[in-house]
Motif scaffolding. Sequence first.
Motif, PDB file in Angstrom:
ATOM      1  N   MET A   1     -61.551  16.879  16.949  1.00  0.00           N
ATOM      2  CA  MET A   1     -62.537  17.921  17.247  1.00  0.00           C
ATOM      3  C   MET A   1     -61.854  19.237  17.578  1.00  0.00           C
ATOM      4  SD  MET A   1     -65.413  16.093  19.651  1.00  0.00           S
ATOM      5  CE  MET A   1     -65.782  17.669  20.367  1.00  0.00           C
ATOM      6  N   THR A   2     -60.859  19.181  18.447  1.00  0.00           N
ATOM      7  CA  THR A   2     -60.134  20.387  18.865  1.00  0.00           C
ATOM      8  C   THR A   2     -59.472  21.050  17.672  1.00  0.00           C
ATOM      9  OG1 THR A   2     -59.754  19.440  21.050  1.00  0.00           O
ATOM     10  CG2 THR A   2     -58.330  21.266  20.394  1.00  0.00           C
ATOM     11  N   ASP A   3     -58.837  20.255  16.834  1.00  0.00           N
ATOM     12  CA  ASP A   3     -58.163  20.811  15.667  1.00  0.00           C
ATOM     13  C   ASP A   3     -59.155  21.459  14.704  1.00  0.00           C
ATOM     14  OD1 ASP A   3     -55.792  21.236  14.010  1.00  0.00           O
ATOM     15  OD2 ASP A   3     -56.733  19.785  12.653  1.00  0.00           O
ATOM     16  N   LEU A   4     -60.262  20.773  14.426  1.00  0.00           N
ATOM     17  CA  LEU A   4     -61.255  21.354  13.519  1.00  0.00           C
ATOM     18  C   LEU A   4     -61.876  22.629  14.105  1.00  0.00           C
ATOM     19  CD1 LEU A   4     -63.022  18.133  12.170  1.00  0.00           C
ATOM     20  CD2 LEU A   4     -61.456  19.640  10.943  1.00  0.00           C
TER      21      LEU A   4
ATOM     22  N   ILE B   1     -61.820  26.349  12.505  1.00  0.00           N
ATOM     23  CA  ILE B   1     -63.044  27.137  12.307  1.00  0.00           C
ATOM     24  C   ILE B   1     -62.883  28.505  12.954  1.00  0.00           C
ATOM     25  CG2 ILE B   1     -65.481  27.314  12.983  1.00  0.00           C
ATOM     26  CD1 ILE B   1     -65.597  24.198  12.637  1.00  0.00           C
ATOM     27  N   ARG B   2     -62.381  28.531  14.175  1.00  0.00           N
ATOM     28  CA  ARG B   2     -62.251  29.802  14.915  1.00  0.00           C
ATOM     29  C   ARG B   2     -61.225  30.748  14.307  1.00  0.00           C
ATOM     30  NH1 ARG B   2     -63.092  26.546  20.246  1.00  0.00           N
ATOM     31  NH2 ARG B   2     -65.331  26.788  20.444  1.00  0.00           N
ATOM     32  N   THR B   3     -60.173  30.196  13.701  1.00  0.00           N
ATOM     33  CA  THR B   3     -59.146  31.049  13.085  1.00  0.00           C
ATOM     34  C   THR B   3     -59.530  31.473  11.677  1.00  0.00           C
ATOM     35  OG1 THR B   3     -57.900  29.163  12.220  1.00  0.00           O
ATOM     36  CG2 THR B   3     -57.262  30.009  14.406  1.00  0.00           C
ATOM     37  N   GLY B   4     -60.621  30.931  11.133  1.00  0.00           N
ATOM     38  CA  GLY B   4     -61.066  31.309   9.800  1.00  0.00           C
ATOM     39  C   GLY B   4     -60.479  30.458   8.691  1.00  0.00           C
ATOM     40  N   GLU B   5     -59.631  29.499   9.041  1.00  0.00           N
ATOM     41  CA  GLU B   5     -59.101  28.590   8.034  1.00  0.00           C
ATOM     42  C   GLU B   5     -60.247  27.812   7.389  1.00  0.00           C
ATOM     43  OE1 GLU B   5     -56.151  24.729   7.743  1.00  0.00           O
ATOM     44  OE2 GLU B   5     -55.876  26.088   9.425  1.00  0.00           O
TER      45      GLU B   5
ATOM     46  N   GLU C   1     -60.971  11.795   3.531  1.00  0.00           N
ATOM     47  CA  GLU C   1     -59.835  12.731   3.525  1.00  0.00           C
ATOM     48  C   GLU C   1     -59.365  13.018   4.950  1.00  0.00           C
ATOM     49  OE1 GLU C   1     -60.807  15.359  -0.476  1.00  0.00           O
ATOM     50  OE2 GLU C   1     -61.905  15.799   1.380  1.00  0.00           O
ATOM     51  N   LEU C   2     -60.316  13.260   5.845  1.00  0.00           N
ATOM     52  CA  LEU C   2     -59.946  13.524   7.236  1.00  0.00           C
ATOM     53  C   LEU C   2     -59.298  12.305   7.864  1.00  0.00           C
ATOM     54  CD1 LEU C   2     -63.087  15.542   8.423  1.00  0.00           C
ATOM     55  CD2 LEU C   2     -60.763  16.422   8.117  1.00  0.00           C
ATOM     56  N   SER C   3     -59.832  11.129   7.567  1.00  0.00           N
ATOM     57  CA  SER C   3     -59.274   9.889   8.085  1.00  0.00           C
ATOM     58  C   SER C   3     -57.824   9.729   7.663  1.00  0.00           C
ATOM     59  CB  SER C   3     -60.114   8.714   7.587  1.00  0.00           C
ATOM     60  OG  SER C   3     -59.548   7.505   7.977  1.00  0.00           O
ATOM     61  N   GLU C   4     -57.556  10.003   6.404  1.00  0.00           N
ATOM     62  CA  GLU C   4     -56.185   9.887   5.898  1.00  0.00           C
ATOM     63  C   GLU C   4     -55.277  10.955   6.494  1.00  0.00           C
ATOM     64  OE1 GLU C   4     -53.872  10.204   1.664  1.00  0.00           O
ATOM     65  OE2 GLU C   4     -55.874   9.305   1.666  1.00  0.00           O
TER      66      GLU C   4
ATOM     67  N   GLU D   1     -69.942  14.843  16.985  1.00  0.00           N
ATOM     68  CA  GLU D   1     -69.899  15.704  18.181  1.00  0.00           C
ATOM     69  C   GLU D   1     -69.967  17.184  17.784  1.00  0.00           C
ATOM     70  OE1 GLU D   1     -69.543  14.865  21.557  1.00  0.00           O
ATOM     71  OE2 GLU D   1     -69.627  12.715  21.173  1.00  0.00           O
ATOM     72  N   LEU D   2     -69.248  17.546  16.721  1.00  0.00           N
ATOM     73  CA  LEU D   2     -69.272  18.940  16.262  1.00  0.00           C
ATOM     74  C   LEU D   2     -70.649  19.318  15.724  1.00  0.00           C
ATOM     75  CD1 LEU D   2     -65.783  19.156  14.537  1.00  0.00           C
ATOM     76  CD2 LEU D   2     -66.473  20.243  16.685  1.00  0.00           C
TER      77      LEU D   2
END
Length: 144
Positions: free
Chosen positions: A82-85, A89-93, A105-108, A123-124
């Motif tokens: 969650m923190t990473d995503l 999002i906040r940095t615009g990536e 894909e996220l799981s891998e 949660e997001l």
Amino acid sequence: MTNPSPRGTYLTISEVLRARIAKGAYPDGIPSEAEIGREFGVARTTVRRALRALEEAGDVTTVAGVGRQVGGSQVAPYKRIMTDLLDRIRTGELPAGARLPSEAELSESYGVARGTVRRAVHELEGAGHIHAQHGVGRFVGPVS
């Protein structure tokens, strides 16, 4: 324990575990309840009482998806995702309207089970950072 189990056996076990923690014997986490029970020859309820005493003293914490850890240094895997995503999002990536990678894909990429990714994404979604479009995917919501 070689003798019949007296009252307070869990306190003895918690003190032994506390001494081991102080020596750094458990860098990868506390052994399972079953392992501790076999080592000391006691029932799982006795082990749970010992571990609860360690948790109440702050020597051990239970982290969802990780297990019991020394101190509070570990973060649950879904929270790390969650923190990473959110950072992405906040940095615009991952800009508003961008499609999130699939659960697979996220799981891998995070090296976790799909259920862990699903919990992070749920949660997001609940916080309004992303939204799902049935049959299409999940998308980044407006940046707040």
